[in-house]
Design a protein around this motif. Structure first.
Motif, PDB file in Angstrom:
ATOM      1  N   GLY A 277      -7.556  -7.766 -13.788  1.00 38.37           N
ATOM      2  CA  GLY A 277      -7.862  -7.491 -12.340  1.00 38.37           C
ATOM      3  C   GLY A 277      -9.595  -7.377 -12.207  1.00 38.37           C
ATOM      4  O   GLY A 277     -10.074  -7.340 -11.218  1.00 38.37           O
TER       5      GLY A 277
ATOM      6  N   THR B 108     -13.378  -8.047 -11.753  1.00 36.36           N
ATOM      7  CA  THR B 108     -14.296  -9.216 -11.511  1.00 36.36           C
ATOM      8  C   THR B 108     -15.758  -8.736 -11.870  1.00 36.36           C
ATOM      9  O   THR B 108     -15.766  -7.769 -12.093  1.00 36.36           O
TER      10      THR B 108
ATOM     11  N   GLU C 192     -10.224  -6.212  -8.657  1.00 34.11           N
ATOM     12  CA  GLU C 192      -9.239  -6.872  -7.801  1.00 34.11           C
ATOM     13  C   GLU C 192      -7.840  -6.701  -8.136  1.00 34.11           C
ATOM     14  O   GLU C 192      -7.415  -7.895  -8.597  1.00 34.11           O
ATOM     15  N   ARG C 193      -7.109  -5.747  -8.011  1.00 35.96           N
ATOM     16  CA  ARG C 193      -5.726  -5.691  -8.259  1.00 35.96           C
ATOM     17  C   ARG C 193      -5.035  -5.617  -6.557  1.00 35.96           C
ATOM     18  O   ARG C 193      -4.736  -4.697  -6.341  1.00 35.96           O
ATOM     19  N   ILE C 194      -5.162  -6.724  -6.120  1.00 35.57           N
ATOM     20  CA  ILE C 194      -4.434  -6.555  -4.711  1.00 35.57           C
ATOM     21  C   ILE C 194      -2.949  -6.571  -4.647  1.00 35.57           C
ATOM     22  O   ILE C 194      -2.220  -6.753  -5.665  1.00 35.57           O
TER      23      ILE C 194
ATOM     24  N   THR D 269      -5.419  -2.138  -5.990  1.00 37.80           N
ATOM     25  CA  THR D 269      -6.741  -1.622  -5.562  1.00 37.80           C
ATOM     26  C   THR D 269      -7.281  -2.257  -4.309  1.00 37.80           C
ATOM     27  O   THR D 269      -6.351  -3.338  -3.760  1.00 37.80           O
TER      28      THR D 269
ATOM     29  N   TYR E   1     -10.240  -4.930  -2.271  1.00 36.48           N
ATOM     30  CA  TYR E   1     -11.223  -5.821  -2.743  1.00 36.48           C
ATOM     31  C   TYR E   1     -12.288  -5.202  -3.403  1.00 36.48           C
ATOM     32  O   TYR E   1     -12.791  -4.184  -2.693  1.00 36.48           O
ATOM     33  N   ASN E   2     -13.033  -5.405  -4.445  1.00 38.16           N
ATOM     34  CA  ASN E   2     -14.429  -4.965  -4.801  1.00 38.16           C
ATOM     35  C   ASN E   2     -14.032  -3.367  -5.095  1.00 38.16           C
ATOM     36  O   ASN E   2     -14.686  -2.500  -4.774  1.00 38.16           O
TER      37      ASN E   2
ATOM     38  N   ARG F  21      -4.877  -6.054   1.618  1.00 40.68           N
ATOM     39  CA  ARG F  21      -4.159  -7.274   1.717  1.00 40.68           C
ATOM     40  C   ARG F  21      -3.570  -7.685   3.250  1.00 40.68           C
ATOM     41  O   ARG F  21      -3.850  -8.705   3.797  1.00 40.68           O
TER      42      ARG F  21
END
Ligand SMILES: [Zn+2]
Length: 419
Positions: free
Chosen positions: A17, A19, A24-26, A80, A82-83, A126
């Protein structure tokens, strides 16, 4: 304790995840699933039995000498924002993994089973709904409040969890009985800078400050910015600004309780440069582990509303108000954690948590302790989130001692006696 192994495990999970702008491990995403799969494989290699419950929580279990006894559970979350950063949540899962690895290496058996839990969907990123996994496990998941949720891609929660092999309507079946768990222990980064400011390595969390939130609408009168004299205005924004300063003052008066209050949302209408604002709204978030202190902040704000209404010729309405009860950590466990730090000569500090955690729900059902390690610059939910490896190892050491104290180490001598 193996520092290189801990750092390498963190690096391996952080590749899932990753980036260009952070993690980014939603929740309920393919990346979160892969991270769970990685942890599952590590646990299976250690001989643990691993299952995923109806809410998507990963539960790995190292059986105790008496499997009928309640488990000592350690864990946190792998999802996580986002960002996001590498440490928030993941650290607590890695800590549990390292503890089980050490038990295996040192051939330590315990009377009680030891469990590692990776909670699903701790972050609200999310669905604007947080701690779904721990709510489900503790029986606090309210499906009705979630049923109509959609993510930013307009995908329903039902669809998203189904992709992970879960059934939305069955998520509440993840609830566990009181007898399943003896204590729950979580290691987490601080998400603030109190530990660094106080020069401490471990934060023993006393309670989690739940938010009280309210939304205010201020009705004034829109008028031409060029032709309305300063004394003839009903400027809704200026009233909102004054009320915001009152919020700050009210929280500052409660500093000794570490109470905080924030105006995080302000809307001004009609929002044109040549119009005196006729309407404004404020959203206020007040947090404390001390319920009385939080009430005093609210009372102070309400008390000033009437004065602002009169002096600025506006009408202030409280649209809604919500409050969640602050959750206190288990007193016995808090003392135990402090004693472990003292015996190991680790500089520690008691402190409240201003942010919510899985421990918040676990504490409602089982004796729970939450430990913080310093986060450099107090960063969290940020790609630059960083905790020194030495501090991580100190935290894991304290956690391990607590696990052994509650799971009850059975030494080789007594093992022989038993045989
Ligand atoms: Zn977290």
């Amino acid at each position: 304790m193996n520092r290189i192994r801990v750092v390498q495990t963190l690096e391996k999970i952080s590749k899932i995840g990753a980036t260009a702008n952070g993690m980014e491990r939603i929740a309920y995403s393919e990346a979160e699933r892969q991270a769970k799969q990685f942890v599952r494989e590590q646990c299976e290699q250690l001989g643990m039995t691993v299952r995923e419950d109806e809410a998507g929580n990963l539960i790995a279990r190292k059986e105790g000498i008496d499997p009928s006894l309640p488990a000592v559970a350690v864990g946190s979350h792998l999802d996580t924002v986002y960002n996001g950063g590498k440490y928030d949540g993941t650290l607590g899962v890695i800590a549990g993994l390292e503890i089980v690895r050490m038990l295996a290496e040192e051939e330590i058996n315990t009377l009680h089973p030891v469990e590692l839990i990776a909670f699903a969907c701790e972050e609200s990123a999310r669905f604007n709904a947080s701690t779904l996994g721990s709510k489900a496990m503790t029986g606090f998941l309210d499906l009705d409040s979630l049923r109509s949720l959609k993510d930013k891609d307009d995908r329903s929660i039902q669809e998203v969890v189904a992709e992970q092999g879960l059934e939305f309507e069955s998520m509440t079946n993840a609830a566990r009985s009181k007898e399943d768990i003896k204590v729950f222990l979580e290691l987490h980064i601080e998400q603030g800078s109190k530990l660094i400011d106080r020069n401490k390595t471990i934060g023993v969390v006393t309670g989690i400050a739940a938010p009280m939130r309210l939304s205010l609408t201020i009705d004034g009168k829109s008028s031409h910015s060029g032709t309305t004299g300063m004394k003839n205005r009903s400027d809704a924004f200026l009233a909102a600004a004054e009320l915001s300063l009152i919020v700050e003052k009210a929280a500052l008066a409660e500093e000794q309780y570490e109470t905080v209050a924030t105006v995080g949302v302000v809307d001004v209408l009609p929002g044109a440069m040549n119009v005196v604002p006729g309407k404004a709204s404020l959203k206020i978030d007040i947090r404390s582990t001390n319920g009385e202190s939080r009430k005093r902040v609210l009372a102070a704000i309400k008390q000033e509303i009437e004065r602002v209404e009169q002096s600025r010729n506006v009408k202030v309405t409280i649209d809604w108000q919500t409050e969640e009860e602050p959750v206190m950590m288990d007193e016995m466990l808090v003392k135990k954690m402090a004693t472990i730090c003292e015996n190991r000569r680790i500089p520690y500090s008691f402190l409240p948590s201003g942010a919510g955690h899985d421990s918040m729900y676990m504490a409602k059902r089982w004796p729970t302790a939450l430990l913080f390690v310093p986060s450099v610059d107090g960063l969290s939910h940020h790609p630059d989130e960083f905790t020194e490896a030495g501090d991580i190892m100190t935290g894991i050491g304290v956690m391990k001692e607590a696990v052994l104290a509650y799971a009850i180490e059975v030494n080789n001598k007594s093992k022989r006696r038993k045989a």
